[in-house]
Design a protein around this motif. Structure first.
Motif, PDB file in Angstrom:
ATOM      1  N   ILE A 164       0.681  -0.995   0.160  1.00 31.58           N
ATOM      2  CA  ILE A 164      -0.037   0.318  -0.003  1.00 31.58           C
ATOM      3  C   ILE A 164       0.704   1.303   0.055  1.00 31.58           C
ATOM      4  O   ILE A 164       0.947   2.276  -0.467  1.00 31.58           O
ATOM      5  CB  ILE A 164      -1.017   0.127   1.298  1.00 31.58           C
ATOM      6  N   ILE A 165       2.071   1.261   0.972  1.00 31.56           N
ATOM      7  CA  ILE A 165       2.541   2.474   0.379  1.00 31.56           C
ATOM      8  C   ILE A 165       3.313   2.484  -0.485  1.00 31.56           C
ATOM      9  O   ILE A 165       3.352   3.682  -1.152  1.00 31.56           O
ATOM     10  CB  ILE A 165       3.658   2.065   1.682  1.00 31.56           C
ATOM     11  N   ARG A 166       4.194   1.662  -1.263  1.00 33.05           N
ATOM     12  CA  ARG A 166       4.909   1.600  -2.646  1.00 33.05           C
ATOM     13  C   ARG A 166       3.168   1.821  -3.731  1.00 33.05           C
ATOM     14  O   ARG A 166       3.781   3.048  -4.213  1.00 33.05           O
ATOM     15  CB  ARG A 166       5.398   0.213  -3.107  1.00 33.05           C
ATOM     16  N   SER A 167       2.311   1.941  -3.321  1.00 31.25           N
ATOM     17  CA  SER A 167       0.818   1.961  -4.755  1.00 31.25           C
ATOM     18  C   SER A 167       0.701   3.485  -4.538  1.00 31.25           C
ATOM     19  O   SER A 167       0.561   3.739  -5.105  1.00 31.25           O
ATOM     20  CB  SER A 167      -0.302   0.857  -4.710  1.00 31.25           C
ATOM     21  N   THR A 168       0.890   3.963  -3.138  1.00 30.65           N
ATOM     22  CA  THR A 168       0.196   5.575  -2.815  1.00 30.65           C
ATOM     23  C   THR A 168       1.444   6.053  -3.215  1.00 30.65           C
ATOM     24  O   THR A 168       0.710   7.305  -4.049  1.00 30.65           O
ATOM     25  CB  THR A 168      -0.110   5.333  -1.297  1.00 30.65           C
ATOM     26  N   MET A 169       2.614   6.130  -3.382  1.00 28.56           N
ATOM     27  CA  MET A 169       4.130   6.370  -3.661  1.00 28.56           C
ATOM     28  C   MET A 169       3.546   6.987  -5.564  1.00 28.56           C
ATOM     29  O   MET A 169       4.518   7.445  -5.506  1.00 28.56           O
ATOM     30  CB  MET A 169       5.360   5.845  -3.103  1.00 28.56           C
ATOM     31  N   TRP A 213      -9.455  -1.300  -1.775  1.00 29.03           N
ATOM     32  CA  TRP A 213      -8.667  -1.260  -2.564  1.00 29.03           C
ATOM     33  C   TRP A 213      -8.349  -0.213  -3.357  1.00 29.03           C
ATOM     34  O   TRP A 213      -8.404   1.156  -2.982  1.00 29.03           O
ATOM     35  CB  TRP A 213     -11.030  -1.229  -3.212  1.00 29.03           C
ATOM     36  N   SER A 214      -7.549  -0.434  -4.150  1.00 27.64           N
ATOM     37  CA  SER A 214      -6.141   0.809  -4.839  1.00 27.64           C
ATOM     38  C   SER A 214      -7.032   1.338  -6.189  1.00 27.64           C
ATOM     39  O   SER A 214      -7.738   0.151  -7.044  1.00 27.64           O
ATOM     40  CB  SER A 214      -5.406   0.019  -5.331  1.00 27.64           C
ATOM     41  N   PHE A 215      -7.589   2.359  -6.298  1.00 27.79           N
ATOM     42  CA  PHE A 215      -6.890   3.080  -7.199  1.00 27.79           C
ATOM     43  C   PHE A 215      -7.025   4.486  -7.773  1.00 27.79           C
ATOM     44  O   PHE A 215      -6.061   5.057  -6.677  1.00 27.79           O
ATOM     45  CB  PHE A 215      -9.183   3.128  -7.588  1.00 27.79           C
ATOM     46  N   PRO A 216      -6.159   4.847  -8.907  1.00 27.57           N
ATOM     47  CA  PRO A 216      -5.762   5.897  -9.526  1.00 27.57           C
ATOM     48  C   PRO A 216      -5.750   6.848  -8.362  1.00 27.57           C
ATOM     49  O   PRO A 216      -7.169   7.508  -8.649  1.00 27.57           O
ATOM     50  CB  PRO A 216      -5.386   5.805 -10.855  1.00 27.57           C
ATOM     51  N   LYS A 217      -5.520   8.052  -7.515  1.00 29.35           N
ATOM     52  CA  LYS A 217      -5.975   8.687  -7.126  1.00 29.35           C
ATOM     53  C   LYS A 217      -6.075   9.839  -7.794  1.00 29.35           C
ATOM     54  O   LYS A 217      -5.396  11.061  -8.747  1.00 29.35           O
ATOM     55  CB  LYS A 217      -5.012   9.952  -6.192  1.00 29.35           C
ATOM     56  N   SER A 218      -7.573  10.521  -8.453  1.00 28.22           N
ATOM     57  CA  SER A 218      -8.112  12.103  -9.557  1.00 28.22           C
ATOM     58  C   SER A 218      -7.155  13.200  -9.027  1.00 28.22           C
ATOM     59  O   SER A 218      -6.940  12.858  -7.574  1.00 28.22           O
ATOM     60  CB  SER A 218      -9.293  12.418  -9.365  1.00 28.22           C
ATOM     61  N   ARG A 219      -6.505  14.238  -9.741  1.00 27.32           N
ATOM     62  CA  ARG A 219      -5.440  15.378  -9.135  1.00 27.32           C
ATOM     63  C   ARG A 219      -6.398  15.895  -9.765  1.00 27.32           C
ATOM     64  O   ARG A 219      -7.009  16.128 -10.442  1.00 27.32           O
ATOM     65  CB  ARG A 219      -4.473  14.656 -10.193  1.00 27.32           C
TER      66      ARG A 219
END
Length: 144
Positions: free
Chosen positions: A115-120, A138-144
């Motif tokens: 989770i840390i790596r995917s967050t980075m 669930w992981s998903f791309p963070k909208s910017r």
């Protein structure tokens, strides 16, 4: 290198996380302490790229409040909030504070590191409740 400020009020868990994270080739804990009120200054001072913050810390300090302050001043720092308490208002508060990811402490260390790596990498992980009412992430791309 992922440079992490770690805030966890339970000394045994904090020490274990420091050892686990520092054993990674791509991660380093640059500061670790028990009070979230110190997180902003530590993030500034160390040049951390990630803050891993417990929700409830020493002296009734809030990791969510610290996260909001970090994101306001240093929006490029990724913030991962963790808690052992299945309180849905924590998730909502973390989202409002601009937290990048949220994880319950019932995950294994391998999953936390992932989770840390995917967050980075720009992904965001937040729990949701399945029909069985158990927390799931669930992981998903963070909208910017």
């Amino acid at each position: 290198m992922i440079r992490i400020v770690l805030v966890e009020d339970q000394a045994m868990l904090r020490d274990s996380l420091v050892c686990t994270i520092n054993a990674q080739q791509d991660m380093e804990v640059v500061a670790a302490f028990a009070n979230a009120a110190d997180a902003l200054e530590a993030t500034r001072r160390t040049g951390a790229t990630c803050a891993l913050l417990d929700v409830c810390t020493e002296n009734d300090s809030s990791g969510i409040v610290a996260a909001r302050l970090i994101k306001e001043e240093m929006p490029d720092v990724r913030v991962v909030i963790m808690t052992g308490l299945p309180e849905i208002t924590f998730v909502d508060g973390a989202r409002k504070a601009g937290v990048d990811s949220f994880v319950y402490k019932n995950v294994g260390t391998g999953e936390l590191l992932g989770i840390i790596r995917s967050t980075m990498e720009g992904y965001s992980t937040f729990p949701w409740r399945s029909s069985a009412s158990s927390p799931t992430a669930w992981s998903f791309p963070k909208s910017r």
